[in-house]
Every structure is written in structure tokens, then in C-alpha cells.
Design a protein around this motif. Sequence first.
Motif, PDB file in Angstrom:
ATOM      1  N   ARG A  36       0.893  -1.367   0.036  1.00 56.83           N
ATOM      2  CA  ARG A  36       0.133  -0.136   0.005  1.00 56.83           C
ATOM      3  C   ARG A  36       0.794   1.218   0.041  1.00 56.83           C
ATOM      4  NH1 ARG A  36      -3.929   0.229   4.847  1.00 56.83           N
ATOM      5  NH2 ARG A  36      -1.969   0.832   5.937  1.00 56.83           N
TER       6      ARG A  36
ATOM      7  N   SER B 284       2.220   1.756  -3.523  1.00 58.34           N
ATOM      8  CA  SER B 284       1.346   2.345  -4.390  1.00 58.34           C
ATOM      9  C   SER B 284       1.099   3.891  -4.071  1.00 58.34           C
ATOM     10  CB  SER B 284       0.199   1.590  -3.975  1.00 58.34           C
ATOM     11  OG  SER B 284      -0.982   2.065  -5.187  1.00 58.34           O
ATOM     12  N   GLU B 285       1.125   4.384  -2.832  1.00 57.88           N
ATOM     13  CA  GLU B 285       0.802   5.443  -2.437  1.00 57.88           C
ATOM     14  C   GLU B 285       1.794   6.513  -2.783  1.00 57.88           C
ATOM     15  OE1 GLU B 285      -1.782   4.823   1.677  1.00 57.88           O
ATOM     16  OE2 GLU B 285       0.456   5.099   1.716  1.00 57.88           O
TER      17      GLU B 285
ATOM     18  N   LEU C 170       3.830   6.083  -5.628  1.00 54.27           N
ATOM     19  CA  LEU C 170       4.045   6.379  -7.062  1.00 54.27           C
ATOM     20  C   LEU C 170       3.298   6.810  -7.846  1.00 54.27           C
ATOM     21  CD1 LEU C 170       4.933   2.223  -7.891  1.00 54.27           C
ATOM     22  CD2 LEU C 170       6.442   4.315  -8.298  1.00 54.27           C
TER      23      LEU C 170
ATOM     24  N   PRO D 189       0.930   7.309 -11.286  1.00 54.22           N
ATOM     25  CA  PRO D 189       0.345   6.411 -12.020  1.00 54.22           C
ATOM     26  C   PRO D 189       1.456   5.936 -13.337  1.00 54.22           C
ATOM     27  CG  PRO D 189      -1.332   8.031 -11.860  1.00 54.22           C
ATOM     28  CD  PRO D 189      -0.168   8.252 -10.970  1.00 54.22           C
TER      29      PRO D 189
ATOM     30  N   LEU E 146       0.736  -6.575  -4.036  1.00 53.98           N
ATOM     31  CA  LEU E 146       1.061  -5.515  -5.045  1.00 53.98           C
ATOM     32  C   LEU E 146      -0.018  -5.250  -5.941  1.00 53.98           C
ATOM     33  CD1 LEU E 146       4.803  -6.228  -5.804  1.00 53.98           C
ATOM     34  CD2 LEU E 146       3.718  -4.176  -4.677  1.00 53.98           C
TER      35      LEU E 146
ATOM     36  N   HIS F 114      -3.078  -3.704  -4.415  1.00 55.14           N
ATOM     37  CA  HIS F 114      -2.829  -1.997  -4.258  1.00 55.14           C
ATOM     38  C   HIS F 114      -2.392  -1.543  -5.476  1.00 55.14           C
ATOM     39  CE1 HIS F 114      -3.455  -1.981   0.032  1.00 55.14           C
ATOM     40  NE2 HIS F 114      -2.683  -3.114   0.083  1.00 55.14           N
ATOM     41  N   GLY F 115      -2.989  -1.980  -6.696  1.00 53.04           N
ATOM     42  CA  GLY F 115      -3.044  -1.187  -7.771  1.00 53.04           C
ATOM     43  C   GLY F 115      -1.828  -1.297  -8.671  1.00 53.04           C
ATOM     44  N   LEU F 116      -0.911  -2.309  -8.465  1.00 52.60           N
ATOM     45  CA  LEU F 116       0.044  -2.576  -9.310  1.00 52.60           C
ATOM     46  C   LEU F 116       0.313  -3.617 -10.101  1.00 52.60           C
ATOM     47  CD1 LEU F 116       1.388  -0.846  -6.500  1.00 52.60           C
ATOM     48  CD2 LEU F 116       3.477  -1.284  -7.804  1.00 52.60           C
TER      49      LEU F 116
ATOM     50  N   LYS G 158       2.426   0.814 -11.603  1.00 54.20           N
ATOM     51  CA  LYS G 158       1.175   1.207 -10.939  1.00 54.20           C
ATOM     52  C   LYS G 158       0.338   1.598 -12.035  1.00 54.20           C
ATOM     53  CE  LYS G 158      -1.012   4.735  -7.879  1.00 54.20           C
ATOM     54  NZ  LYS G 158      -0.816   5.800  -7.014  1.00 54.20           N
ATOM     55  N   ARG G 159      -0.999   0.991 -11.919  1.00 52.97           N
ATOM     56  CA  ARG G 159      -1.865   1.104 -13.067  1.00 52.97           C
ATOM     57  C   ARG G 159      -2.309   2.744 -13.130  1.00 52.97           C
ATOM     58  NH1 ARG G 159      -5.235  -3.116  -9.885  1.00 52.97           N
ATOM     59  NH2 ARG G 159      -3.750  -4.861 -10.145  1.00 52.97           N
TER      60      ARG G 159
END
Length: 275
Positions: free
Chosen positions: A141, A144-145, A147, A149, A220, A223-225, A272-273
Motif C-alpha cells: 500500500r 502504491s501511495e 508512485l 500512475p 502488489l 494495491h493497484g500494481l 502502478k496502474r
Amino acid sequence: MSDSIALNKANWDERAVLHAASKGYDTASFVADPRHLSGVVRFDLPRLGNIAGARGVHLQCHIGTDTLSLSRLGAHMTGLDFSPGAIAQARLLAQRCGAQVEFVEADVYDAAQVLSPGSFDLVYTGIGALCWLPSIDRWARTVSELLKPGGRLFIREGHPILWAVNEKHRDALVIEYPYFERKEPTVWDSNTTYVETEGSLTATVTHEWNHGLGEIVTALLTHGLDITALVEHDSVPWEALPGQMSSSPDGEWRLDKDAWRLPLSYTLQAMKRRD
């Protein structure tokens, strides 16, 4: 502060001074040669690619040798570590090298609170870091916070199956420690560290947690990766299993017998998406 964090911080504060003076970290070469890179970063140069101009943060940076190496490859680097002793040594090394690298003292889980969230092109984590974190989900998390997008995570770590092997057995590979993450830590008590040093530790008790490779990947993804690369290696940059390994010319250590039996480290990349 939890007992685990307090114990580990005291241990790493002592390690930082010993490591900075050790041959294993070879800080003198960083000062003498502005092109010198750490062995960990040098190993992954083909996978790192061109990072010139990237804004990067190195989580759990210790005394900053990998952070400085990434800076020398052209990235604008910040290093973060929970140990004030390590941060002091990292800042001293950067000063001696004339490098523009920022070092911040903070717990890795607080990184997004003390740094600018969503602003980094690169989050880097070096070898021997994740085992000091009780929750791999909280770590993912945080990554992700931090990085942007489209930003990239790059990590090289000791393989979780290696952390599960008891190194005291010198004639066999014996799995005796947890592979999967557990709430309770594995407790160690040792006055030595993983490189040769002039002195020994007085803060000897540490707490560690293993995290299975699937747990890392799942955290990962959650949390959007998205995983973009995963390579398992038959080597590590230290003698992880004494009596069963030899050093290679590239500075890596490999099993003497049938190296194909065990992955010792891995390199993972994730993006990261954008949505």
C-alpha cells in the motif's frame, strides 16, 4: 513504538556504524571513484534500464550505498530508513561523495506521510529489507501511495524460500523457519552481522517476518500494481548458507552443489496502474 521496532532499530543503529567501516560495504570506493556502484545495483543494471531523470525513492535504504548508486545512474534519489544511525551514515557518505541525495528518517509505513505521495517515478527496495516488515500488505500500500500512475517498483530481494532454510546445517538444505507471513515474528539473538566488521553488536535481539512470493505478488496486485517482470536467481550477494556456497567473480554467492535446487534471490518489477 512496538517492541519489535524498538529492538530492530537499536540493532540497525549499531550495524550502521560497523557497516560503514566494513570492507563489505566498501564506502572508500564510492568516495574514490565517482563511477563506482554497489554490487546489488550493478547486478541488476540490464533490468533497471535507463533511469536518468527519474524521481526515485529507496525504501529501507540503510547507509545509502544503493541509493547513491541509483543517483549515479542519473535518478533524482531520496533514501528513507527508520534508523537514525543509518541515515547519519548515509548523509555522511553522500557528503563525502559530493552527491545530491536526500535522506529521510522515518518508518517505511509512514513514507507517504513524510514524502510527497503520488510523485515518484521509481520506488526501489534492495536486498534484505522486506524481512524486517511485519505486514507485506501495508508495504505494498505504501509503494502504491508513493508512485505516480505508470510509476515503477523495482525490488531485488532474498528469496522467501532461502529465509526459510536453517543456515546452521552445513551439509543439507533444511527448511525449518516460516515461509508464509505470520503474526508472530521469528526472534534472533546474535552479536554478529552479515559482513565482517571490526566490532560486535550489543543490541543483539531482532525480530523478522518472512513473506511468501505469492503473498508479495498478491499484495502488489491488490494495491493497484501490475507485475511486469519476475526473475528468480540462483545467487545472493553474501554467504547466506555458510559452508555450502562459493563466491563467483561477479561478487555473488552460489551453492557449490546443484545450484538448480534452490532460488536464492529474485528481481521483481511492477507498474502502478494508470486508471
